[in-house]
Design an enzyme around this catalytic site. Structure first.
Site, PDB file in Angstrom:
ATOM      1  N   ASP A 213       0.664  -1.187  -0.345  1.00 46.29           N
ATOM      2  CA  ASP A 213      -0.099   0.264   0.074  1.00 46.29           C
ATOM      3  C   ASP A 213       1.175   1.258  -0.578  1.00 46.29           C
ATOM      4  O   ASP A 213       2.169   1.313   0.530  1.00 46.29           O
ATOM      5  CB  ASP A 213      -1.116   0.408   1.107  1.00 46.29           C
ATOM      6  N   LYS A 214       0.873   2.267  -0.533  1.00 46.26           N
ATOM      7  CA  LYS A 214       0.966   3.366  -0.928  1.00 46.26           C
ATOM      8  C   LYS A 214       1.728   3.895   1.081  1.00 46.26           C
ATOM      9  O   LYS A 214       2.597   4.705   1.306  1.00 46.26           O
ATOM     10  CB  LYS A 214       0.324   4.531  -1.324  1.00 46.26           C
TER      11      LYS A 214
END
Length: 242
Positions: free
Chosen positions: A103-104
């Site tokens: 995930d970012k």
């Protein structure tokens, strides 16, 4: 293989730039100056030298990166920085890609490669390659949560495979844990903790299969895998060694 393709594969130069290098007499093959971009070379047997530096041909490339927050596990994006954007010019190749995604806002181990077969083996659900994360959790994680993870957590759209949850430390309001999963579905670790109403504050991947994140790599740094690490990555694993 054509000489210009050989050099384009192994250097940051374009084929157009390589033609200029050849005209400038900066390339040798087996100690002979070569100016013809179409000159045929054997990538295994021939010795290719550019500006006095031997250029060995390599088919596949493997890098370990410690991904920082706010960086996408993608090859390109119009708005955000990607893991590929963090590569130095000399290491950049159009065919490199991250194996799987973080995930970012998740940090930690990312493998970059152009080896599609290896990526498939690591990501294939039938191989159940374990991933190990360290996380900071809002709330006190207890042994009941450990048992729930071991049985699999029922989410809205699927039930997870059994996961190994290890409690490292707890305070009155937070917990430090490790969690090992063998899947890698969208936001899976965050959703698992969300299901027990203990949100993830930070998440860091520290191991994939038998490959461990180098603790000397700062966020945003990367390096080629060693021969030993590549063997570890290619070994179809059992549980990771936490």
């Amino acid at each position: 293989m054509r000489l210009d393709k050989y050099l384009a594969d192994m250097t940051p130069y374009s084929r157009k730039e390589i033609k200029i290098l050849l005209k400038q007499k900066r390339v040798q093959v087996n100690d002979a100056l070569i100016k013809d971009s179409k000159f045929q070379v054997d990538e295994v047997k021939d010795k290719v030298v550019l500006d006095g530096i031997a250029i060995n041909y390599q088919t596949f490339f493997y890098y370990m990166m410690n991904k920082p927050e706010d960086v996408l596990s993608a090859t390109q994006d119009k708005q955000d920085t990607t893991v590929i954007d963090l590569l130095q010019d000399d290491d950049y190749r159009e065919d490199l890609f991250p194996v799987g995604r973080l995930d970012k806002d998740t940090t930690g181990l990312v493998v970059l490669t152009n080896d599609g077969q290896l990526a498939h083996r690591l990501l294939s659900p039938k191989h159940h390659v374990p991933k190990l994360y360290e996380a900071s959790i809002e709330g006190v994680v207890d042994e009941a949560d450990v048992a729930r993870f071991a049985k699999g957590i029922q989410l809205t759209d699927f039930k997870t495979q059994p996961a190994v949850l290890t409690i490292l430390e707890t305070t009155a309001t937070t917990s430090s844990v490790q969690v090992q999963i063998t899947e890698g579905k969208f936001h899976q670790v965050k959703r698992m903790f969300g299901a027990i109403e203990k949100p993830v504050l930070t998440l860091d991947r520290i191991q994939m299969g038998q490959l461990k994140l180098d603790p000397d790599l700062a966020l945003g740094q990367y390096r080629p895998l060693t021969a030993e690490e590549l063997v570890a990555l290619q070994t179809m694993p059992g549980p990771v060694d936490a």
